[in-house]
Design a protein around this motif. Sequence first.
Motif, short mmCIF file in Angstrom:
data_model
loop_
_atom_site.label_atom_id
_atom_site.label_comp_id
_atom_site.label_asym_id
_atom_site.label_seq_id
_atom_site.Cartn_x
_atom_site.Cartn_y
_atom_site.Cartn_z
N GLN A 113 0.82 -1.21 0.00
CA GLN A 113 0.00 0.00 0.00
C GLN A 113 0.86 1.26 0.00
N LEU A 114 1.92 1.25 0.79
CA LEU A 114 2.82 2.41 0.84
C LEU A 114 3.55 2.60 -0.49
N THR A 115 3.91 1.50 -1.13
CA THR A 115 4.57 1.58 -2.44
C THR A 115 3.66 2.26 -3.46
N THR A 116 2.38 1.91 -3.45
CA THR A 116 1.41 2.53 -4.38
C THR A 116 1.32 4.02 -4.12
N LEU A 117 1.21 4.42 -2.86
CA LEU A 117 1.13 5.85 -2.53
C LEU A 117 2.41 6.58 -2.95
N LEU A 118 3.55 5.92 -2.75
CA LEU A 118 4.83 6.52 -3.10
C LEU A 118 4.94 6.72 -4.61
N GLN A 119 4.51 5.71 -5.36
CA GLN A 119 4.57 5.79 -6.83
C GLN A 119 3.62 6.86 -7.39
N ASN A 120 2.51 7.08 -6.68
CA ASN A 120 1.51 8.06 -7.13
C ASN A 120 1.68 9.43 -6.49
N ASN A 121 2.80 9.60 -5.78
CA ASN A 121 3.07 10.87 -5.09
C ASN A 121 1.94 11.27 -4.14
N LEU A 143 12.28 6.22 0.02
CA LEU A 143 12.20 7.66 -0.25
C LEU A 143 13.54 8.24 -0.66
N LEU A 144 14.63 7.65 -0.20
CA LEU A 144 15.97 8.18 -0.48
C LEU A 144 16.62 7.56 -1.71
N GLU A 185 5.08 17.53 26.19
CA GLU A 185 3.97 18.35 25.67
C GLU A 185 4.49 19.51 24.84
N ALA A 186 5.56 20.14 25.31
CA ALA A 186 6.14 21.27 24.57
C ALA A 186 6.71 20.80 23.23
N ALA A 187 7.35 19.63 23.23
CA ALA A 187 7.92 19.10 21.99
C ALA A 187 6.83 18.74 20.99
N ALA A 188 5.74 18.14 21.48
CA ALA A 188 4.62 17.78 20.60
C ALA A 188 3.99 19.03 19.99
N ASN A 189 3.86 20.09 20.78
CA ASN A 189 3.31 21.35 20.27
C ASN A 189 4.21 21.96 19.22
N ALA A 190 5.53 21.89 19.46
CA ALA A 190 6.49 22.42 18.48
C ALA A 190 6.45 21.62 17.19
N LEU A 191 6.24 20.30 17.32
CA LEU A 191 6.19 19.44 16.14
C LEU A 191 4.97 19.75 15.28
N LEU A 192 3.89 20.17 15.93
CA LEU A 192 2.67 20.52 15.18
C LEU A 192 2.93 21.60 14.15
N LYS A 193 3.76 22.56 14.50
CA LYS A 193 4.04 23.67 13.58
C LYS A 193 4.69 23.17 12.30
N THR A 194 5.60 22.20 12.45
CA THR A 194 6.26 21.63 11.27
C THR A 194 5.28 20.82 10.44
N LEU A 195 4.39 20.06 11.12
CA LEU A 195 3.42 19.23 10.41
C LEU A 195 2.32 20.05 9.75
N GLU A 196 2.02 21.23 10.30
CA GLU A 196 0.98 22.07 9.71
C GLU A 196 1.43 22.66 8.37
N GLU A 197 2.72 22.98 8.28
CA GLU A 197 3.26 23.53 7.02
C GLU A 197 4.52 22.74 6.65
N PRO A 198 4.33 21.47 6.25
CA PRO A 198 5.51 20.63 5.98
C PRO A 198 6.28 21.09 4.75
N PRO A 199 7.59 21.09 4.84
CA PRO A 199 8.40 21.46 3.67
C PRO A 199 8.21 20.45 2.54
N GLN A 200 8.26 20.92 1.33
CA GLN A 200 8.11 20.03 0.18
C GLN A 200 9.26 19.02 0.15
N ASN A 201 8.91 17.77 -0.21
CA ASN A 201 9.90 16.69 -0.34
C ASN A 201 10.62 16.35 0.97
N SER A 202 9.97 16.65 2.09
CA SER A 202 10.49 16.25 3.40
C SER A 202 9.47 15.36 4.08
N PHE A 203 9.94 14.30 4.71
CA PHE A 203 9.03 13.31 5.29
C PHE A 203 9.45 12.99 6.72
#
Length: 299
Positions: free
Chosen positions: A13-21, A48-49, A118-136
């Motif tokens: 399933q992940l391979t299909t998603l990867l192939q279809n971007n 991915l790499l 809790e502080a780390a999870a909140n900080a991580l949200l900011k990255t996940l809300e606006e994820p950089p292109q081609n970063s996973f």
Amino acid sequence: MQLQPWLIPYQQQLTTLLQNNQLAHGLLISGPTGIGKSVLANWLAASLLCTEQLKPCGKCKSCLLRLAGSHSDLLIIDSSGSSIGVDSVRQLSQFMYGRAQQQLNKVVLLADAEKLTEAAANALLKTLEEPPQNSFLLLQTRASNTLAATLLSRCQHWALAAEFGAATLHWLTQHSNRAVPEFLLTYCAGGPLKALSMLESGEADQLQLTLHNLNQFLADKLTLQDIVKQLDGVSELRQLLGWFLTQQLLPAMTGQDPQRILAIHQLYSRWCRDEMQILGQNKVLALSAFLTELKRLQG
């Protein structure tokens, strides 16, 4: 990269998603200990790499750098401590927003996501809300129910089901020359890789003997001193006794006085609480008292 048979449907399933971007920038792989979360996450990171058509090839420059542990576009967050703090999240955010050096993608692996403060999870949200292109970001956890709902909502969640079936038992027998106890997969909460590790280390044999001796003690065929001596050396004693009660002793007491069954639950809960909270407790004495009362209650 050969994955265990129960992981192959997820791989496909992940391979299909990867192939279809269509792969999300944030993925959460959850499941019991020993199910293969890190195996699947590492395979996905490798895919991915990889720069070849058939991913991961294991032969291109990118694959060779990853295998050597020196790939500049792969970041593995250290989760070996008791918690994962804000500094680690800042490190992964800076990494994800940087430019890839080998090819298009950058990948971050973060195991034990339940350790995020809790502080780390909140900080991580900011990255996940606006994820950089081609970063996973590939998160792994054995306790997704402890993660914040906001964090879960921003990840593509892959829940790996626990494995208890005949096919998995067969896989275990193929990969170990030791006899596989019938209860082992249940004891490992459906984590075949944990079960295999216990088989190979001899821990499964020791566990089987300990469970047998607990029954012998309750049947007046083993002394309190002998069983306490054996249990005192068990590293995960709370887990072992909890499993013994819920999977072996209490099911055998079905139909008996409900108050007696409730008293056993309460006895175990008190012993666990004291084991964790009372500093300087005489553990041998406490264990002896627990087993003596357990024997009285089970009748």
